[in-house]
Write a protein that holds these residues in place. Structure first.
Motif, PDB file in Angstrom:
ATOM      1  N   GLY A 144       1.000  13.943  -7.189  1.00  0.00           N
ATOM      2  CA  GLY A 144       1.618  12.482  -7.348  1.00  0.00           C
ATOM      3  C   GLY A 144       2.150  12.544  -9.182  1.00  0.00           C
ATOM      4  N   ILE A 145       0.789  12.757  -9.752  1.00  0.00           N
ATOM      5  CA  ILE A 145       0.944  11.919 -11.202  1.00  0.00           C
ATOM      6  C   ILE A 145       1.585  12.821 -11.977  1.00  0.00           C
ATOM      7  N   LYS A 146       1.583  14.107 -11.219  1.00  0.00           N
ATOM      8  CA  LYS A 146       2.373  15.705 -12.168  1.00  0.00           C
ATOM      9  C   LYS A 146       3.766  15.109 -11.899  1.00  0.00           C
ATOM     10  N   ASN A 147       4.029  15.146 -10.710  1.00  0.00           N
ATOM     11  CA  ASN A 147       5.089  14.933 -10.178  1.00  0.00           C
ATOM     12  C   ASN A 147       6.020  13.806 -10.374  1.00  0.00           C
ATOM     13  N   ILE A 148       5.725  12.397 -10.883  1.00  0.00           N
ATOM     14  CA  ILE A 148       6.516  11.296 -10.606  1.00  0.00           C
ATOM     15  C   ILE A 148       6.377  11.601 -12.278  1.00  0.00           C
ATOM     16  N   THR A 149       6.012  11.879 -13.446  1.00  0.00           N
ATOM     17  CA  THR A 149       5.897  12.310 -14.762  1.00  0.00           C
ATOM     18  C   THR A 149       7.117  12.980 -15.470  1.00  0.00           C
ATOM     19  N   ALA A 150       6.943  13.824 -14.433  1.00  0.00           N
ATOM     20  CA  ALA A 150       8.004  14.691 -14.622  1.00  0.00           C
ATOM     21  C   ALA A 150       9.157  14.504 -14.382  1.00  0.00           C
ATOM     22  N   TRP A 151       9.098  13.637 -12.998  1.00  0.00           N
ATOM     23  CA  TRP A 151      10.692  13.386 -12.763  1.00  0.00           C
ATOM     24  C   TRP A 151      11.274  11.986 -13.907  1.00  0.00           C
ATOM     25  N   CYS A 195       0.564  -1.219  -0.088  1.00  0.00           N
ATOM     26  CA  CYS A 195      -0.479   0.744  -0.128  1.00  0.00           C
ATOM     27  C   CYS A 195       0.801   1.111  -0.257  1.00  0.00           C
ATOM     28  N   ILE A 196       1.018   2.490  -0.940  1.00  0.00           N
ATOM     29  CA  ILE A 196       1.096   3.875  -1.581  1.00  0.00           C
ATOM     30  C   ILE A 196       0.141   4.197  -1.024  1.00  0.00           C
ATOM     31  N   LEU A 197      -0.737   4.408  -0.695  1.00  0.00           N
ATOM     32  CA  LEU A 197      -1.845   5.413  -0.423  1.00  0.00           C
ATOM     33  C   LEU A 197      -2.338   5.482   0.553  1.00  0.00           C
ATOM     34  N   ASP A 198      -2.956   6.553   1.582  1.00  0.00           N
ATOM     35  CA  ASP A 198      -3.597   5.774   2.927  1.00  0.00           C
ATOM     36  C   ASP A 198      -4.627   6.731   2.442  1.00  0.00           C
ATOM     37  N   PRO A 199      -6.237   5.999   2.486  1.00  0.00           N
ATOM     38  CA  PRO A 199      -7.683   6.373   2.517  1.00  0.00           C
ATOM     39  C   PRO A 199      -8.047   8.157   3.029  1.00  0.00           C
ATOM     40  N   GLY A 200      -6.747   7.212   3.868  1.00  0.00           N
ATOM     41  CA  GLY A 200      -7.389   8.440   4.875  1.00  0.00           C
ATOM     42  C   GLY A 200      -8.821   8.337   5.820  1.00  0.00           C
ATOM     43  N   GLU A 201      -8.589   8.877   6.830  1.00  0.00           N
ATOM     44  CA  GLU A 201     -10.731   8.450   7.423  1.00  0.00           C
ATOM     45  C   GLU A 201     -10.810   8.318   6.964  1.00  0.00           C
ATOM     46  N   ARG A 225      15.203   8.640  -1.723  1.00  0.00           N
ATOM     47  CA  ARG A 225      15.810   9.601  -1.990  1.00  0.00           C
ATOM     48  C   ARG A 225      17.743   9.728  -2.412  1.00  0.00           C
ATOM     49  N   ALA A 226      17.576   8.195  -2.397  1.00  0.00           N
ATOM     50  CA  ALA A 226      18.955   7.985  -3.338  1.00  0.00           C
ATOM     51  C   ALA A 226      18.700   9.020  -4.964  1.00  0.00           C
ATOM     52  N   LYS A 227      17.902   8.672  -5.227  1.00  0.00           N
ATOM     53  CA  LYS A 227      17.221   8.832  -6.667  1.00  0.00           C
ATOM     54  C   LYS A 227      16.371  10.381  -6.520  1.00  0.00           C
ATOM     55  N   GLY A 228      16.523  10.763  -5.770  1.00  0.00           N
ATOM     56  CA  GLY A 228      15.982  13.089  -5.572  1.00  0.00           C
ATOM     57  C   GLY A 228      14.474  12.285  -5.923  1.00  0.00           C
ATOM     58  N   ILE A 229      13.458  11.318  -5.491  1.00  0.00           N
ATOM     59  CA  ILE A 229      12.161  11.664  -5.220  1.00  0.00           C
ATOM     60  C   ILE A 229      11.380  11.478  -4.796  1.00  0.00           C
ATOM     61  N   THR A 230      10.275  12.149  -4.226  1.00  0.00           N
ATOM     62  CA  THR A 230       9.619  11.966  -3.060  1.00  0.00           C
ATOM     63  C   THR A 230       8.385  12.193  -3.310  1.00  0.00           C
ATOM     64  N   ILE A 231       7.233  11.081  -3.457  1.00  0.00           N
ATOM     65  CA  ILE A 231       5.523  12.212  -3.706  1.00  0.00           C
ATOM     66  C   ILE A 231       5.049  11.922  -2.330  1.00  0.00           C
ATOM     67  N   ASN A 232       5.429  11.274  -0.925  1.00  0.00           N
ATOM     68  CA  ASN A 232       4.964  10.708  -0.003  1.00  0.00           C
ATOM     69  C   ASN A 232       4.536  12.329   0.671  1.00  0.00           C
ATOM     70  N   GLY A 233       2.837  12.717   1.316  1.00  0.00           N
ATOM     71  CA  GLY A 233       1.907  14.049   1.228  1.00  0.00           C
ATOM     72  C   GLY A 233       1.440  14.129  -0.009  1.00  0.00           C
ATOM     73  N   LEU A 234       1.514  13.494  -0.999  1.00  0.00           N
ATOM     74  CA  LEU A 234       0.494  14.599  -1.198  1.00  0.00           C
ATOM     75  C   LEU A 234      -0.647  14.016  -2.634  1.00  0.00           C
ATOM     76  N   GLY A 248      -6.392  10.072  -1.960  1.00  0.00           N
ATOM     77  CA  GLY A 248      -5.638   9.676  -0.589  1.00  0.00           C
ATOM     78  C   GLY A 248      -4.392  10.316  -0.834  1.00  0.00           C
ATOM     79  N   ILE A 249      -3.637   9.957   0.287  1.00  0.00           N
ATOM     80  CA  ILE A 249      -2.576  10.392   0.321  1.00  0.00           C
ATOM     81  C   ILE A 249      -1.294   9.169   0.610  1.00  0.00           C
ATOM     82  N   TYR A 250      -0.007   9.868  -0.622  1.00  0.00           N
ATOM     83  CA  TYR A 250       0.769   8.996  -0.538  1.00  0.00           C
ATOM     84  C   TYR A 250       1.560   8.999   0.713  1.00  0.00           C
ATOM     85  N   ILE A 251       1.803   7.721   0.608  1.00  0.00           N
ATOM     86  CA  ILE A 251       2.910   6.797   2.173  1.00  0.00           C
ATOM     87  C   ILE A 251       4.382   6.083   1.620  1.00  0.00           C
TER      88      ILE A 251
END
Length: 886
Positions: free
Chosen positions: A444-451, A396-402, A430-439, A422-425
């Motif tokens: 998330g789609i925008k960030n990963i695609t750009a990366w 699981c990488i996406l927290d559905p929330g309360e 770090r080594a590859k310089g990518i995180t979308i946690n909390g988005l 939801g919110i990414y977890i």
RNA sequence: GCCCGGGUGGCGGAAUUGGUAGACGCGCUGGACUUAAAAUCCAGUGAUCCUUAUCGAUCGUGCGGGUUCAAUUCCCGCCCCGGGUACCA
């Protein structure tokens, strides 16, 4: 005077035919209006009552528009290629054209008996060489066109620039480069093959259990060389075009959009372990990349041979064999358990760097995306099912929330699937310089695609469900492709001067060997030589039935032109089709294919409009009552007896339920229009078809309904043909009011295709006249004109009886006059707490305060207010009075 | 599963920028005409209740909620029927 409809209808049908009353030519002094019916396939069983529904609707609009001063093009023709005639030919050895022409004659006779105002001089028949010459010609245009993605436009193949490196690679490379870009191309494609019948089966001939409809044997897949059309290149144009179609039903537009199936996402490359190759996947959810725990490729994936390891190869091959034996339906049945097998190889997840296994499974389709997927079981239901079955990890990488409630814990634990936002977890490297946690998802789609784009690991991509169009059939009775395959591999598409390429006569119409059409047996026709002695073979495939129906609306414009498909100036005058009516079953394919051809022709400058059909309308289906037992067994209508509104089986006396079903021979509930015309006349048939209900609704036929409108027409005839009912005195105000209401209502309803309520209004008017006893000549004539688009025979007859020698169709449609519609008073419904209690008639222009006074002063108002408190009084002028009491 | 329609008298259906539910037609009932029937014409016809009869009352547009002076019409949640489509990543 008796309403002798048989005599009247015959007389006026002959009159229209003799005088060519509905013949049209380009006339620039008048506005044009092009009204089109979906032309029928002339089946052996003749017209059924469903056909006249749409035809009557367009006929009423046509007659109305002519009376409004339009130059109306309203043609009819035959979509006459097709399987039944070929089947008949196989059985009897007679040429399909013989039975086809016979069927056309029947259809023409039946259609003419309905008094429809077609310009018969424009009749087209898709099987006529003079017609299919141009179907073939359009095919050559497609062949000689490429799609310039840059400007989103089809261009002549001569304008295709060939890259230097291709040029230097030689003739063969150039040919391939060009052929890969033509809108029509020749390629291997999978078809259904029946070993028993030695014939290729259409999708609809293959039953759900994978057997051939005709013989019951199991069909299999076979690769055959086929003609394909690159409609997929036009996906975006076709999709955008839908937005311009403001006069189309939203449902049809939705279906077209869904069929094109645009989805945006990204293509991502996964490095294969132990190989230099990369595996490309398409995903709409690149944001879930951290959750990808395995990959799946389609059984037909070209890299599969390389991917499978030596140890796993035997098992994989076994799986591939079993998958290939499955029918399409087996493979795609949602209820079915997913199957698959591990290939033995792993790939590297580009964001997490983790090694994940690659499986092969038939729930991944080669025909969509790249034929390979990254599986994110935690956030995709299909992947989740598969992972559960084969015990693959769920991360699981996406927290559905309360808000998700109880299900949240399960999702976090990988025990349930979550496809919403939801919110990414756990989405960080770090080594590859990518995180979308909390988005959230969108970010998330925008960030990963750009990366991915930045790291050159993937790119933003758009995919369409729309696939290229399999454009050939292994049949005799279709348009031959104007194509010669030369022995040196060259494909020649015949020049216009060599068209039409006609079908050869055959003694037998059985299919050729190895899935070739019967044309393969026509050796004299088949084998050709050019002047240098080079040998060639004609194409034995023929075109599908869609071909002729893709452009027939254009041939109607100029149906006899021997030099061009249609004259340019004529096309400019008539196009687009202003109103197109037909069945909803053509909502996707026919309309999409026509739009595709039209856009290509537009790009080539052959037609002047971007879209062919301005306004589209789907008529509903006409059904019939049928009967079934309590257990649902159907009972043929001739075995049913009605007693006091209940239905019983004549033999078993079992009580039956009345249901609504499609007309069918087995239920014995088929209604033949010929019988209706014979008993009640064409005008009654027309009127009933329109009076049954809204044009778009599915509705059951009842004979009593026909009797009802017949009675109406008989009353109209009896009343208006009798001079005793015509007065020279001034017309009664009430009659004028109803007359003008009727003109207004009928006009509005015809424009909006609401014929049922128009007829209802004309009934109200007639009932009024009969009660009134007398009307003026002017009133009578005005009404006859209003009715004439609906019941043209009867109205022509009355018109003539009134002393006119010209057809009533040449008259202008009456204008209504608002001065007769103005009311001086309004009868207010007075409600107390929302319930209507009494009515009070007051002047229309009375002030609100006066209305209140008058209402409260009313005797009955006392009854509802006595002992109660008035809280509020709502007065809406010319609508309602509501008094709130407590 | 998803997408699109649709659910109103005994039947086909009217009426939706929220404002008299049931237009029009069928069927049914009664009457006229007829020796009789058919055809035609006239009247009545959502359900329940009250009344000798009128007058009238209550309920009623698939189900359950909500908004509103007022809901067939708008909102939320369901049920059922029809059509299309099939694992589209």
């Amino acid at each position: 005077m008796e309403y002798n409809f048989r005599e009247i209808e015959k007389k006026w049908q002959d009159y229209w035919e003799k005088n060519k009353s509905f013949k049209v030519e380009v006339d620039r002094s008048k506005p044009k209006y092009y009204i089109l019916d979906m032309f029928p396939y002339p089946s052996g069983s003749g017209l059924h009552v469903g056909h006249p529904e749409g035809y009557t609707a367009t006929d009423i609009v046509s007659r109305y528009k002519r009376m409004k001063g339009f130059n109306v093009l309203h043609p009819m023709g035959w979509d006459a290629f097709g399987l039944p005639a070929e089947q008949y030919a196989i059985q009897t050895g007679t040429h399909p054209s013989i039975i086809t022409n016979k069927n056309c004659d029947t259809f023409r006779r039946q259609i003419k008996s309905l008094g429809l105002s077609y310009d018969w001089d424009r009749e087209v028949n898709t099987t006529d060489p003079g017609y299919f010459k141009w179907t073939q010609w359009i095919f050559t245009q497609l062949y000689n066109t490429w799609f310039d993605a840059e400007i989103q436009k089809g261009r002549p193949i001569s304008e295709l620039e060939i890259p230097e490196e291709i040029k230097t690679a030689g003739k063969e490379a150039i040919r391939k480069y060009v052929d890969d870009r033509r809108l029509a191309y020749y390629d291997d494609a999978q078809v259904w093959w029946c070993d028993h019948c030695k014939i290729v089966c259409a999708n609809e001939e293959v039953l759900t259990d994978g057997s051939h409809e005709k013989c019951g044997n199991i069909v299999k897949r076979k690769n055959l060389k086929q003609w394909m059309l690159r409609i997929s290149l036009y996906a975006e144009r076709l999709l955008k075009g839908v937005d311009e179609l403001t006069d189309w039903p939203d449902s049809v537009k939705d279906m077209q959009r869904n069929w094109i199936g645009k989805s945006s996402g990204a293509e991502v490359d996964f490095q294969l372990e132990g190989l230099t190759n990369k595996l490309k996947v398409f995903t709409t959810r690149p944001d879930t990349l951290f959750g990808a725990t395995y990959m799946v490729v389609a059984p037909e994936h070209p890299l599969l041979e390389k991917i499978m390891t030596i140890e796993q190869a035997p098992k994989v091959r076994k799986y591939l064999t079993s998958a290939s034996l499955k029918s399409d339906l087996d493979r795609t049945d949602l209820a079915k358990e997913k199957t698959g097998i591990f290939t033995g190889r792993h790939a590297i997840n580009p964001v997490s760097g983790k090694s994940i296994p690659i499986w092969v499974a038939d729930y991944v389709l080669m025909g969509y995306g790249t034929g390979a997927i990254m599986a994110v079981p935690a956030h995709d239901t299909r992947d989740f099912e598969f992972a559960r079955k084969f015990e693959l990890p769920v991360n699981c990488i996406l927290d559905p929330g309360e808000a998700a409630g109880d299900i949240r814990d399960k999702v976090l634990a990988g025990e349930a699937c979550w496809t919403e936002d939801g919110i990414y977890i756990n989405s960080e490297n770090r080594a590859k310089g990518i995180t979308i946690n909390g988005l959230n998802k969108e970010e998330g789609i925008k960030n990963i695609t750009a990366w991915l784009e930045q790291k050159r690991l993937g790119k933003e991509t758009v995919n369409y469900k729309l696939r290229d169009w399999l454009f050939s059939r292994q049949r005799y009775w279709g348009e031959p492709f104007p194509v010669i395959h030369w022995e040196d591999g060259e494909i020649e598409v015949l020049d216009k001067s060599k068209l039409p390429l006609e079908l050869p006569a055959l003694e037998k119409y059985l299919p050729g060997d190895n899935g070739e059409s019967p044309l393969a047996n026509a050796k004299d026709w088949l084998l050709v030589k050019d002047k240098n002695g080079r040998k060639g073979r004609r194409e034995t495939n023929t075109m599908p039935q869609w071909a002729g129906s893709c452009w027939y609306y254009l041939r109607y414009l100029d149906p006899k032109n021997p030099d061009v498909a249609f004259d340019k100036e004529t096309e400019k005058y008539w196009m687009p089709v202003d109103l197109y009516i037909g069945g909803a079953e053509h909502a996707v394919l026919h309309l999409l294919y026509s739009r595709f051809w039209h856009k290509v022709l537009y790009d080539l400058g052959i037609v002047s409009t971007n879209e062919p059909f301005k306004k589209l309308f789907n008529q509903g289906m006409i059904l019939a009552f049928a009967y079934e037992t309590g257990t649902g067994a159907k009972v043929a209508s001739d075995l049913v007896e009605e007693v006091d509104g209940e239905y019983y089986h004549k033999e078993t006396r079992e009580e039956l339920n009345q249901i609504v079903a499609k007309m069918s021979k087995s239920l014995k509930n088929v209604v033949n229009p010929d019988d209706v015309v014979e008993h009640y006349g064409a005008d009654s048939l027309r009127l009933y078809e329109m009076f049954m209900g809204p044009l778009e609704a599915t509705k059951p036929w009842t004979e009593n309904g026909v009797k009802g409108v017949f009675g109406f027409l008989a009353r109209v005839f009896k009343f208006f043909s009798n001079n005793d009912h015509i007065t020279n005195e001034e017309e009664a105000a009430e009659t004028l009011k109803v007359l003008h209401q009727t003109i207004k209502k009928v006009e509005q309803d015809v424009v909006n295709l609401r014929f049922n309520t128009a007829i209802s209004q004309m009934m109200i008017f007639t009932n009024h006249c009969i009660k009134a006893g007398k009307v003026t000549k002017n009133t009578a004539e005005t009404f006859i004109k209003v009715l004439s688009p609906f019941a043209p025979h009867l109205c022509e007859e009355l018109w003539e009886a009134y002393g006119y020698s010209e057809s009533i169709g040449k008259e202008s449609f009456p204008d209504y006059n608002n001065k007769y519609l103005k009311e001086s008073t309004f009868e207010y419904p007075v409600s107390f707490n929302g319930k209507m209690r009494f009515k009070i008639e007051l002047p229309v222009d009375m002030q609100v305060s006066e209305i209140e006074k008058n209402v409260l002063a009313h005797d009955l108002a006392q009854k509802w207010t006595i002992g109660k408190q008035i809280r509020k009084i709502i007065i809406v002028p010319k609508k309602i009075v509501n008094i709130v009491v407590s």
